[in-house]
Design an enzyme around this catalytic site. Structure first.
Site, PDB file in Angstrom:
ATOM      1  N   TYR A   1       0.894  -1.219   0.031  1.00 56.50           N
ATOM      2  CA  TYR A   1       0.008   0.156  -0.046  1.00 56.50           C
ATOM      3  C   TYR A   1       0.777   1.199  -0.034  1.00 56.50           C
ATOM      4  CZ  TYR A   1       0.944   0.677   5.212  1.00 56.50           C
ATOM      5  OH  TYR A   1       1.479   0.906   6.315  1.00 56.50           O
ATOM      6  N   CYS A   2       0.185   2.353  -0.483  1.00 55.45           N
ATOM      7  CA  CYS A   2       0.892   3.704  -0.562  1.00 55.45           C
ATOM      8  C   CYS A   2      -0.169   4.739  -0.196  1.00 55.45           C
ATOM      9  CB  CYS A   2       1.768   3.818  -1.545  1.00 55.45           C
ATOM     10  SG  CYS A   2       0.814   3.901  -3.203  1.00 55.45           S
ATOM     11  N   THR A   3      -0.026   5.961  -0.289  1.00 56.34           N
ATOM     12  CA  THR A   3      -0.786   7.020  -0.275  1.00 56.34           C
ATOM     13  C   THR A   3      -1.991   7.005  -1.151  1.00 56.34           C
ATOM     14  OG1 THR A   3       1.065   8.535   0.390  1.00 56.34           O
ATOM     15  CG2 THR A   3      -1.093   9.528   0.068  1.00 56.34           C
TER      16      THR A   3
ATOM     17  N   ILE B   1      -4.173   4.451   0.508  1.00 60.53           N
ATOM     18  CA  ILE B   1      -4.656   4.968   1.884  1.00 60.53           C
ATOM     19  C   ILE B   1      -6.005   5.905   1.918  1.00 60.53           C
ATOM     20  CG2 ILE B   1      -4.311   5.975   4.007  1.00 60.53           C
ATOM     21  CD1 ILE B   1      -1.255   5.402   3.478  1.00 60.53           C
TER      22      ILE B   1
END
Length: 310
Positions: free
Chosen positions: A175-177, A204
């Site tokens: 996952y990332c932003t 996210i």
């Protein structure tokens, strides 16, 4: 104030023409923000007081680029916060700095929504990997996730080649932003031989937009604009920037023994020497003078030099 964040990997040829089109559309509607264009696609964060104006602009950009879809995530800023000082539409080699272009010949790897992501987080046989930077992870993260200690996204490739924590045969959820870094990270992992790499769709921000009481997110999500971070309701959070190093500060960081406003925080205190202390003290003095004169709102911090990441 509303902020729309979106990206899309697509082959773009007439970059100069596309840049002119996007810039004209945004200027026409007084939209501020950052838009990065490259031969591999578009990455943008745009702000306006009216969410309908943003929706219209995104539809127009989609038409300009001849894209089938753009999937923005909408967040808010406080009434007195302007997330971006101006509009910046740039052509760059990549829409997110990684040192490797997106490979359109590779297969599309699986993505999951917030409900499926929660199931992965609670599975015993899945490794959860945060592909963001260390300072972002420190501010907020999914429980039980690991972070490779990277200071920038370009270091992620080196981490993959040296890591021993993950087995190539086990499932890895990343996952990332907002999803863009996961797209390139997943391609690198696939190329290295990882058998099962699963991305959190829209990152996210998309997760927080979809989730309610069942959220497994902890802390705040760092964003690359003047809001610094967002809370779990996608509203401006409580984090601030360290004026010395440009890193994010939580309320707890501000009561740390190594924190001194404008001089140092726990992350950069080790860099402090008598010379740097004097230099930062002088910069802080100049900042106070500028504010009293009603001039510059702030002096430059490292955050201004970071690439837009979604």
């Amino acid at each position: 104030m509303y902020v729309a964040m979106f990206y899309h990997f697509a082959k773009i040829e007439e970059l100069v023409c596309v840049r002119a089109c996007v810039e004209h559309l945004c200027i026409q509607s007084d939209v501020h923000g950052t838009c990065i264009l490259a031969t591999e696609g578009i990455n943008a964060a745009l702000a306006h007081p009216n969410d309908e104006v943003l929706e219209t602009i995104i539809e127009q950009i989609k038409t300009c680029l001849a894209l089938q879809e753009l999937r923005p995530t909408l967040s808010r800023a406080h009434h007195d916060t302007l997330p971006f000082d101006k509009l910046l539409v740039q052509i760059r080699p990549e829409i997110v700095s990684y040192g490797t272009l997106f490979d359109f010949t590779l297969p599309i790897l699986p993505k999951v929504n917030s409900v499926q992501w929660n199931d992965l987080l609670q599975a015993n046989d899945v490794v959860v990997l945060d592909v963001r930077n260390q300072y972002e992870h420190a501010l907020g993260r999914f429980r039980n996730s690991i972070q490779p200690g990277t200071k920038n996204f370009r270091e992620f490739k080196e981490f993959l080649q040296q890591q021993t924590e993950m087995d190539y045969d086990q499932s890895v959820a990343i996952y990332c932003t907002g999803g863009i870094r996961c797209e390139k990270a997943a391609q690198s992992m696939f190329t290295l031989g990882f058998k099962s790499v699963i991305q959190l769709d829209r990152g996210i921000l998309g997760y927080l937009e979809e989730s309610t009481d069942d959220s497994l997110w902890e802390g705040e999500c760092f964003v690359f604009d003047q809001r610094v971070a967002l809370n779990e309701t996608l509203l401006e959070g409580s984090a601030e920037l360290c004026l010395a190093c440009g890193g994010p500060l939580s309320p707890n960081d501000k009561v740390h023994p190594h924190y001194e406003h404008g001089i140092s925080c726990s992350a950069c205190h080790h860099e402090l020497t008598p010379a740097t202390h004097a230099r930062r003290s002088e910069r802080l003095r100049q900042l106070h003078l500028a504010r009293r004169r009603g001039g510059e709102k702030s002096l430059d911090t490292n955050v201004s030099s970071r690439d837009l990441r979604v």
